[in-house]
Design an enzyme around this catalytic site. Structure first.
Site, mmCIF file in Angstrom:
data_model
loop_
_atom_site.group_PDB
_atom_site.id
_atom_site.type_symbol
_atom_site.label_atom_id
_atom_site.label_comp_id
_atom_site.label_asym_id
_atom_site.label_seq_id
_atom_site.Cartn_x
_atom_site.Cartn_y
_atom_site.Cartn_z
ATOM 1 N N LYS A 175 0.882 -1.182 0.000
ATOM 2 C CA LYS A 175 0.000 0.000 0.000
ATOM 3 C C LYS A 175 0.909 1.217 0.000
ATOM 4 C CE LYS A 175 -1.827 3.054 1.912
ATOM 5 N NZ LYS A 175 -1.627 4.478 1.526
ATOM 6 N N GLU A 250 9.437 1.638 11.222
ATOM 7 C CA GLU A 250 10.533 2.618 11.086
ATOM 8 C C GLU A 250 9.873 3.988 11.068
ATOM 9 O OE1 GLU A 250 12.500 5.286 9.934
ATOM 10 O OE2 GLU A 250 12.906 4.350 7.981
ATOM 11 N N CYS A 284 13.663 10.128 7.085
ATOM 12 C CA CYS A 284 13.578 9.594 8.460
ATOM 13 C C CYS A 284 14.907 9.774 9.162
ATOM 14 C CB CYS A 284 13.246 8.111 8.426
ATOM 15 S SG CYS A 284 11.834 7.732 7.407
ATOM 16 N N GLU A 381 10.406 15.967 15.586
ATOM 17 C CA GLU A 381 10.790 15.725 14.198
ATOM 18 C C GLU A 381 10.067 16.747 13.319
ATOM 19 O OE1 GLU A 381 9.520 12.084 12.193
ATOM 20 O OE2 GLU A 381 11.523 11.931 11.326
HETATM 21 P P1 ADP Z 1 3.449 11.076 6.703
HETATM 22 O O1 ADP Z 1 3.091 11.778 7.973
HETATM 23 O O2 ADP Z 1 4.888 11.075 6.394
HETATM 24 O O3 ADP Z 1 2.547 11.361 5.545
HETATM 25 P P2 ADP Z 1 2.027 8.753 7.448
HETATM 26 O O4 ADP Z 1 2.485 7.979 8.627
HETATM 27 O O5 ADP Z 1 0.798 9.587 7.579
HETATM 28 O O6 ADP Z 1 3.278 9.563 7.012
HETATM 29 O O7 ADP Z 1 1.826 7.836 6.184
HETATM 30 C C1 ADP Z 1 2.678 6.789 5.824
HETATM 31 C C2 ADP Z 1 1.853 5.685 5.187
HETATM 32 O O8 ADP Z 1 0.890 5.248 6.136
HETATM 33 C C3 ADP Z 1 1.074 6.097 3.950
HETATM 34 O O9 ADP Z 1 1.060 5.026 3.027
HETATM 35 C C4 ADP Z 1 -0.317 6.332 4.498
HETATM 36 O O10 ADP Z 1 -1.325 6.152 3.531
HETATM 37 C C5 ADP Z 1 -0.403 5.260 5.554
HETATM 38 N N1 ADP Z 1 -1.401 5.524 6.600
HETATM 39 C C6 ADP Z 1 -1.838 6.721 7.057
HETATM 40 N N2 ADP Z 1 -2.792 6.541 7.996
HETATM 41 C C7 ADP Z 1 -2.946 5.211 8.157
HETATM 42 C C8 ADP Z 1 -3.766 4.392 8.994
HETATM 43 N N3 ADP Z 1 -4.632 4.911 9.843
HETATM 44 N N4 ADP Z 1 -3.640 3.051 8.884
HETATM 45 C C9 ADP Z 1 -2.771 2.499 8.026
HETATM 46 N N5 ADP Z 1 -1.985 3.221 7.209
HETATM 47 C C10 ADP Z 1 -2.066 4.557 7.261
#
Ligand code: ADP
Length: 479
Positions: A175, A250, A284, A381
């Protein structure tokens, strides 16, 4: 941007197909829409997991380790041949300068080569035991592995997680992030062209709270790896816990570089700055804290400031030092942090070039001096091109400051004193410690991961193969 594939399609069981809903993809350099991607649903995730399970019982599950190795190497070769094309897509999608995007494409190729070479070299052990027994261990794939990846380094993170998982014989459901998933789709097409059996890799783009949440909570997956924010990491771990599924997380950091009085500053300077501004600080393992022994503080900050003033920020295809941030939201967050530094000494800023389109998400790289270790900018961060310089008086204080955040991903030490290097390497709380360098060129061979809120589990290197497999002990009683 013209793509050679339909970005609205998802890959399930070897078949590309459309979803009913799509999401727009923005080019962060211009702020304009450049493509549409699929908005995968929980149903698509169900089908992707089912396709992965079938693959384990079908052609993919029957591959030998050597066959998987050859296949991964073939994929790596094809990725390398198309590095320029992939780099152009990534540069437009993520906003990173072209040469950085090209380095990512080559890193993806190298991951495939490395894990291709390693696939048939993962071995178990025989264990001396009671008379009349022969005991040995088998390293087996988890089964279906879920991979939720972020937008900052899609190609590199696919390489390190999907590459290692496939090498061990898992079937993957990927995903990618909604902000940048075009190279994930391109990679899947290349892997298919190279002969990857159907269902070994399934790709379902979509929103985190829809497709991502559905994947992390799915009872049909056997392992999940996630790279992204701490907040989402905790959601994923909680979802996986309900199914008692192991996770690799990570989650970023606040990684320090420690500059001691005896440091070779000419060697250190490019690393001190580049490690903070690469990929516009959206890394990161970005080094967002520079800790300097007081006697060299003025010199370090003056020389870093000179470099900052020369930094040029502009669109990805102009291939300057720094590109835009990924989104308007990210820009707002980073600017908010810069505004919280009004009580600090702003040592220098880079320059946004005149040709930078007004709609792009540009932020001038910003260097702050005289920062106390507890300041918000030295603790949280930022995920943008912002670095803080913190003075220290001795080794003890340096360690205390370096270890004084909730993160622990990467740290580096600049010193010519061998004893100090060894002491620091032991004292620093981090998954990787670099002595007189930072990042070691990104080495795919080097195990990577964090402690504390930087996460747990290790990706990259041979170590990742253990994370993407499970150990079975076989005890035979033969008298
Ligand atoms: P950033 O803050 O760097 O955008 P995120 O942690 O929000 O990073 O997103 C990283 C990944 O996690 C993306 O693929 C995003 O679609 C996914 N993601 C965001 N929210 C959720 C959730 N509630 N459950 C699973 N995956 C998620």
């Amino acid at each position: 941007m013209k793509l050679w594939y339909d970005a609205r399609e998802i890959l399930i069981g070897g078949q590309w197909r459309r979803t009913s809903d799509t999401l727009p993809v923005e080019n962060p350099s211009t702020g304009t829409e450049m493509a549409q991607i699929a908005r995968g649903t929980a149903t698509d995730i169900d089908e992707a997991v089912a396709a992965a399970q079938s693959a384990l019982h079908g052609a993919w599950g029957k591959t030998t380790a050597a066959e998987r190795g050859r296949l991964l190497m073939r994929i790596g070769q094809m990725v390398a041949e198309r590095a320029d094309e992939l780099a152009a897509i990534e540069a437009a999608d993520v906003g990173k300068p072209l040469k950085q995007a090209r380095a990512d494409a080559l890193a993806l190729a190298r991951y495939m080569e490395f894990y291709g070479g390693a696939a048939d070299k993962v071995m178990g052990e025989t264990i001396p035991y009671l008379n009349g027994y022969t005991v040995y261990t088998l390293r087996e794939p988890h089964g279906v592995t879920g991979h939720i990846i972020p937008w900052n380094y899609p190609m590199q993170i696919i390489g390190r997680s999907v590459g290692a998982a496939l090498a061990m014989g898992n079937a993957c459901v990927l995903k990618p992030a909604e902000e940048a998933c075009l190279t994930a789709l391109a990679f899947a097409r290349i892997a298919q062209e190279a002969g990857l059996p159907e269902g070994a890799l399934n790709v379902v783009p979509g929103l985190g709270e829809e497709a991502g949440a559905a994947l992390s909570a799915h009872p049909g997956i056997n392992h999940i790896s996630f790279t992204g924010s701490v907040h989402v990491g905790t959601l994923i771990q909680a979802a996986a816990a309900r199914n008692v599924v192991p996770v690799t997380l990570e989650l970023g950091g606040k990684s320090p570089q420690l500059v001691f009085n005896d440091a070779d500053l000419d060697a250190a300077l490019p690393f001190l700055v580049n490690a903070g501004i690469q990929n516009a600080g959206q890394t990161c393992s970005a080094s967002s804290r520079i800790l300097v022994e007081r006697a060299r503080y003025d010199e370090v900050i003056t020389r870093m400031a000179e470099r900052y003033k020369a930094l040029q920020v502009g669109p990805a295809d102009a291939d300057l030092d720094v590109g835009p941030l990924i989104s308007a939201r990210q820009k707002e967050i980073v600017q908010g942090f810069i505004e919280r530094g009004t009580d600090l000494e702003m040592a220098a800023q880079g320059r946004i070039v005149d040709q930078a389109p007004a709609g792009g998400h540009y932020v001038a790289p910003t260097l702050f001096g005289g920062v106390s270790a507890g300041h918000a900018l030295a603790q949280q961060e930022i995920f943008g091109p912002v670095q803080v310089v913190i003075p220290f008086d001795d080794e003890g204080e340096a360690v205390q400051i370096a270890n004084g955040t909730e993160f622990g991903l990467v740290a580096s030490v600049w010193s010519r004193d061998g004893g100090r290097q060894m002491r620091m390497a032991r004292a620093l709380r981090a998954g990787q410690v670099f002595l007189n360098n930072y990042g070691a060129g990104g080495g795919v061979e080097l195990p990577f991961g964090g402690i504390g809120k930087s996460g747990h589990g290790r990706e990259k290197g041979f170590e990742a193969l253990y994370g993407f497999s499970t150990l079975k002990t076989v005890a035979a009683h033969h008298g």
